[in-house]
Design a protein around this motif. Structure first.
Motif, PDB file in Angstrom:
ATOM      1  N   ALA A 189      -3.943   4.392  -6.245  1.00  0.00           N
ATOM      2  CA  ALA A 189      -3.002   4.494  -5.125  1.00  0.00           C
ATOM      3  C   ALA A 189      -3.551   5.417  -4.042  1.00  0.00           C
ATOM      4  N   PHE A 190      -4.200   6.500  -4.451  1.00  0.00           N
ATOM      5  CA  PHE A 190      -4.778   7.431  -3.483  1.00  0.00           C
ATOM      6  C   PHE A 190      -5.881   6.761  -2.670  1.00  0.00           C
ATOM      7  N   GLU A 191      -6.753   6.030  -3.348  1.00  0.00           N
ATOM      8  CA  GLU A 191      -7.854   5.359  -2.650  1.00  0.00           C
ATOM      9  C   GLU A 191      -7.331   4.300  -1.684  1.00  0.00           C
ATOM     10  N   ILE A 192      -6.333   3.547  -2.115  1.00  0.00           N
ATOM     11  CA  ILE A 192      -5.761   2.528  -1.238  1.00  0.00           C
ATOM     12  C   ILE A 192      -5.097   3.178  -0.026  1.00  0.00           C
ATOM     13  N   ALA A 193      -4.404   4.297  -0.250  1.00  0.00           N
ATOM     14  CA  ALA A 193      -3.746   4.996   0.852  1.00  0.00           C
ATOM     15  C   ALA A 193      -4.768   5.492   1.875  1.00  0.00           C
ATOM     16  N   VAL A 194      -5.847   6.098   1.398  1.00  0.00           N
ATOM     17  CA  VAL A 194      -6.887   6.598   2.306  1.00  0.00           C
ATOM     18  C   VAL A 194      -7.548   5.441   3.048  1.00  0.00           C
ATOM     19  N   PHE A 195      -7.816   4.375   2.329  1.00  0.00           N
ATOM     20  CA  PHE A 195      -8.420   3.185   2.922  1.00  0.00           C
ATOM     21  C   PHE A 195      -7.538   2.658   4.051  1.00  0.00           C
ATOM     22  N   ALA A 196      -6.239   2.549   3.777  1.00  0.00           N
ATOM     23  CA  ALA A 196      -5.300   2.035   4.777  1.00  0.00           C
ATOM     24  C   ALA A 196      -5.203   2.969   5.979  1.00  0.00           C
ATOM     25  N   LEU A 197      -5.220   4.275   5.742  1.00  0.00           N
ATOM     26  CA  LEU A 197      -5.136   5.237   6.842  1.00  0.00           C
ATOM     27  C   LEU A 197      -6.371   5.162   7.741  1.00  0.00           C
ATOM     28  N   ILE A 198      -7.536   5.018   7.133  1.00  0.00           N
ATOM     29  CA  ILE A 198      -8.773   4.948   7.919  1.00  0.00           C
ATOM     30  C   ILE A 198      -8.751   3.744   8.853  1.00  0.00           C
TER      31      ILE A 198
END
Length: 355
Positions: free
Chosen positions: A328-337
């Motif tokens: 979930a953290f990786e997906i969140a960072v990916f989406a924010l970028i």
């Protein structure tokens, strides 16, 4: 620089937009004829369903991808003579080749995946139906012709805004395809990078998407540099460093993103994590330096940047305290970028425009 394909000139009696449409139609007709022949050959004496392997959809997706490679490479190279693309003539040959390759790969992948999805849907709608040479020829002509037409038009009109849309679409479709085809339905229980660890089609798609997206980000950086230079020249942006620092950070992000795909986590975890962390740090650097480097952009842009920065910090905190897992953290960072990139490009496109 020398273009990979010859650049044609246009006359006043033949506007460039008409020339592009004409060339796109010729590309579609040529590709359609090829698709018809290959579609008939693939189904000759063999009962093929819409989807599966072997299937008409599988062959059509491969042919559409191959046709898209030719269409995108030709169209993008020839578009260097269009108004607003003059800056591309001063690029070094190596950089120009990377731009052509990244744009071509993204278009080819989108064409192949889109074709596969269409045939998959047709297969779900026409359960049990098999294709004869006539149907194979018709569907082959339509799918390859349409792919060539749309890809040629898209690659001929690449701009910063269009390139950002292409990047987001490519990353989203590639990632979703890898998720849907993963041989392990529980991959999400580990981490996002787990998608790239299998000896299967899904991992090829996932890692290939990251590598191609990284190249595309470096191409994207060249367009951003051109736009920022124009805004600095007109005085809309006050910091002259913006036209060098922002593209440099984007290039590093692109290289790091490509390295994440080149070195899967099961191949070398330290290098994989270093690349992923480096990309996140470059992104955080962009967020933190925006108020100084991009001074002159609309206030709403900086409010959006602050909100995304706060969300980034919140995601880190929630991950550290164990509120959600690594995936979930990786997906969140990916989406924010990629969300910030989309916002940045939208505001970059309107900054300096006359009301």
């Amino acid at each position: 620089m020398r273009y990979i394909f010859p650049v044609t000139t246009t006359t006043q009696s033949e506007p460039r937009t008409v020339r592009i449409e004409t060339e796109a139609v010729y590309a579609a007709l040529s590709a359609g004829a090829l698709g018809a022949v290959l579609g008939a050959v693939a189904t000759w004496g063999t009962a093929l369903a819409f989807w599966g392997w072997p299937s008409a959809g599988g062959f059509a997706a491969i042919v559409a991808g191959a046709v898209a490679i030719a269409a995108a490479a030709t169209a993008y190279s020839r578009s260097g003579a269009l108004p607003g693309q003059e800056w591309r003539r001063g690029l070094r040959s190596g950089r120009a080749v990377v731009n052509v390759v990244s744009v071509t790969i993204a278009h080819a992948a989108l064409a192949a995946l889109a074709t596969a999805v269409v045939y998959l849907v047709l297969g779900l709608g026409f359960v049990g139906m098999v294709l004869r040479p006539f149907e194979g020829a018709v569907l082959g002509a339509v799918s390859t012709g349409l792919a060539a037409y749309l890809v040629y038009l898209s690659a001929s009109r690449i701009s910063t805004q269009r390139l950002s849309s292409l990047l987001l679409s490519f990353v989203a479709l590639g990632t979703l395809t890898a998720m849907a085809t993963s041989p392990d339905p529980d991959w999400w229980r580990f981490h996002f990078s787990e998608l790239g660890t299998f000896a299967a089609f899904s991992s090829v798609v996932f890692n290939g998407t990251l590598i191609a997206a990284g190249l595309l980000v470096t191409t994207f950086a060249a367009y951003v540099q051109s736009d920022l230079s124009a805004l600095v020249t007109t005085g809309r942006l006050t910091s002259r460093r913006s036209r060098s620092v922002v593209p440099a950070l984007l290039v590093v992000m692109g290289v790091m993103l490509a390295c994440v795909g080149i070195v899967p986590v099961n191949l070398n975890e330290p290098i994989h994590n270093l690349a992923a962390s480096g990309m996140a740090l470059m992104f955080f650097g962009l967020l933190g330096s925006s108020p100084w480097l991009l001074r002159g952009m609309p206030r709403a842009f900086f409010l959006s940047t602050a909100a995304i920065g706060a969300a980034f910090v919140a995601a880190v905190v929630l991950f550290v305290v164990g509120f959600f897992g690594l995936t979930a953290f990786e997906i969140a960072v990916f989406a924010l970028i990629f969300g910030w990139i989309a916002i940045f490009i939208r505001f970059l496109g309107v900054t300096g425009q006359k009301e």
